[in-house]
Design a protein around this motif. Structure first.
Motif, short mmCIF file in Angstrom:
data_model
loop_
_atom_site.label_atom_id
_atom_site.label_comp_id
_atom_site.label_asym_id
_atom_site.label_seq_id
_atom_site.Cartn_x
_atom_site.Cartn_y
_atom_site.Cartn_z
N ASN A 295 67.21 22.10 41.43
CA ASN A 295 66.75 21.05 42.33
C ASN A 295 65.23 21.14 42.52
O ASN A 295 64.55 21.99 41.95
N ASN A 296 64.70 20.25 43.33
CA ASN A 296 63.24 20.07 43.40
C ASN A 296 62.53 21.23 44.11
O ASN A 296 61.31 21.34 44.07
N ALA A 297 63.30 22.11 44.73
CA ALA A 297 62.67 23.28 45.34
C ALA A 297 62.06 24.21 44.29
O ALA A 297 61.27 25.10 44.62
N LEU B 177 56.18 12.83 39.47
CA LEU B 177 56.87 11.59 39.13
C LEU B 177 58.15 11.64 39.95
O LEU B 177 59.08 12.39 39.65
N ASP B 178 58.19 10.89 41.02
CA ASP B 178 59.24 11.11 42.03
C ASP B 178 59.35 9.86 42.88
O ASP B 178 58.33 9.26 43.25
N ALA B 179 60.58 9.49 43.22
CA ALA B 179 60.78 8.36 44.13
C ALA B 179 60.41 8.72 45.56
O ALA B 179 60.26 7.84 46.40
N PHE C 27 58.33 11.36 48.58
CA PHE C 27 57.16 12.18 48.89
C PHE C 27 57.49 13.68 48.89
O PHE C 27 56.60 14.51 48.76
N ASP C 28 58.76 14.00 49.12
CA ASP C 28 59.16 15.41 49.28
C ASP C 28 58.36 16.07 50.39
O ASP C 28 57.86 17.19 50.27
N MET C 29 58.26 15.30 51.48
CA MET C 29 57.49 15.73 52.65
C MET C 29 58.40 15.84 53.87
O MET C 29 57.97 15.62 54.99
N CYS D 14 58.59 16.50 37.31
CA CYS D 14 59.37 15.32 36.93
C CYS D 14 60.68 15.35 37.70
O CYS D 14 61.66 15.97 37.27
N ASP D 15 60.66 14.73 38.88
CA ASP D 15 61.92 14.54 39.60
C ASP D 15 62.60 13.35 38.95
O ASP D 15 62.13 12.21 39.07
N ILE D 16 63.71 13.62 38.28
CA ILE D 16 64.31 12.58 37.44
C ILE D 16 64.87 11.43 38.27
O ILE D 16 65.18 10.37 37.73
MN LIG Z 1 61.67 15.12 44.53
#
Ligand SMILES: [Mn+2]
Length: 315
Positions: A128-130, A151-153, A155-157, A240-242
């Motif tokens: 996963n994105n972590a 590249l991500d939908a 912000f991962d904030m 690259c977050d798919i």
């Molecule tokens: Mn992400």
């Protein structure tokens, strides 16, 4: 020109068609996988991290299925007439099953560093994105000298209070000291983020490029903007977050939504970024094979690896 006289694109003839050593009749990415050694320019590290996902699932299954799918991706690119020939030093999958993100972060950083400190390019198959936060730290550089392109939908904030998750690696990196000026976020999707996250990203100084801007201005221009934004950094990590890809083309990611990035734009962006010599690490995260009963997502993930190599070979 008769059919038999058609020009083969530049670069395709001598070294490959005539000089190729014994390979299969359909040369493919699986044939490029090699044991780790010091002379191989590209490394692959599998990081099957499933813990701490906002939407629990099967991201830990992704590295294994990625490897199994490589034999279905040919090394030859009919568009350019070039054939991927770079061997991939496979460092295998990190053993982190059952570990929290907090506990796994140091082993992940060390495993990626083992490749990244000796190679110009290391590919990280999440998970996963972590995974992205320890990947940034794996370069061993002061964070002021490191850039991050997502590249991500999303912000991962997300907030850090509940602990580390796949939803907050960018906020965690800002907290670690990565300047927002060193972060370029491409592909942000409407109705998939909060106002607070957007405002925080802008306040931190991140470059923010929405999926709509990419649609109107083109993916190549968006990547140029990101690389220009990071003109001052020494090394770049590409996340690259798919889930940035439209869900109709990539069903196998919990965060993917209708209206996302066209898959050909994703491939083009990955190739363009991998061609940049300062890009040292590229991850692929958030692919959950359990969400896609077809092989569409697997074939997309495997093509990601081809695009990374195709870009790298143009450096
Ligand atoms: Mn992400």
């Amino acid at each position: 020109m008769a059919v038999g006289e058609q020009a083969i694109p530049h670069g395709a003839v001598c070294g490959t068609l005539l000089g190729r050593k014994a390979m299969s009749s359909w040369p493919n990415l699986a044939e490029l996988i090699a044991a780790p050694d010091e002379t191989t320019a590209v490394g692959l590290v599998g990081v099957p991290l499933g813990a701490g996902s906002v939407t629990p699932g099967g991201c830990d299954r992704a590295p294994e299925l990625l490897r199994a799918t490589l034999k279905r991706i040919a090394t030859y690119d009919v568009e350019t007439g070039r054939e991927i020939a770079t061997r991939i030093a496979d460092h295998g999958d990190l053993e982190i099953s059952g570990m929290s993100i907090e506990d796994a972060s140091t082993p992940i950083r060390n495993a990626i560093a083992a490749s990244a400190l000796q190679r110009p390019l290391t590919l990280v198959a999440g998970g996963n994105n972590a995974v992205t936060r320890p990947a940034v730290h794996a370069l061993g550089l002061p964070l002021e000298r490191v850039g991050l392109v997502t590249l991500d939908a999303h912000f991962d904030m997300r907030e850090l209070g509940p602990g580390l998750s796949n939803g907050n690696p960018v906020r965690a990196l800002l907290g670690d000291g990565l300047p927002g000026r060193n972060i370029a976020q491409l592909g942000l999707a409407p109705f998939a983020n909060s106002r607070a996250m957007h405002e925080d990203a802008l306040a931190a100084g991140n470059l923010v490029v929405t999926i709509g801007e990419i649609g109107s201005g083109g993916i190549a221009r968006a990547v140029e903007r990101a690389l220009g934004w990071l003109g001052h950094v020494e090394a770049i990590v590409v996340d690259c977050d798919i889930d940035v890809i439209d869900r109709g083309q990539l069903p196998g990611a919990p965060g993917a939504r209708p209206g996302g990035m066209a898959v050909h734009d994703f491939f083009a962006a990955v190739r363009q970024l991998a061609a940049e010599p300062r890009v040292r690490i590229v991850d692929l995260v958030e692919w959950d094979p359990m969400l896609d009963p077809s092989d569409l997502s697997a074939l997309t993930a495997a093509r990601w690896l081809a695009e990374c190599l195709a870009g790298f070979e143009t450096r």
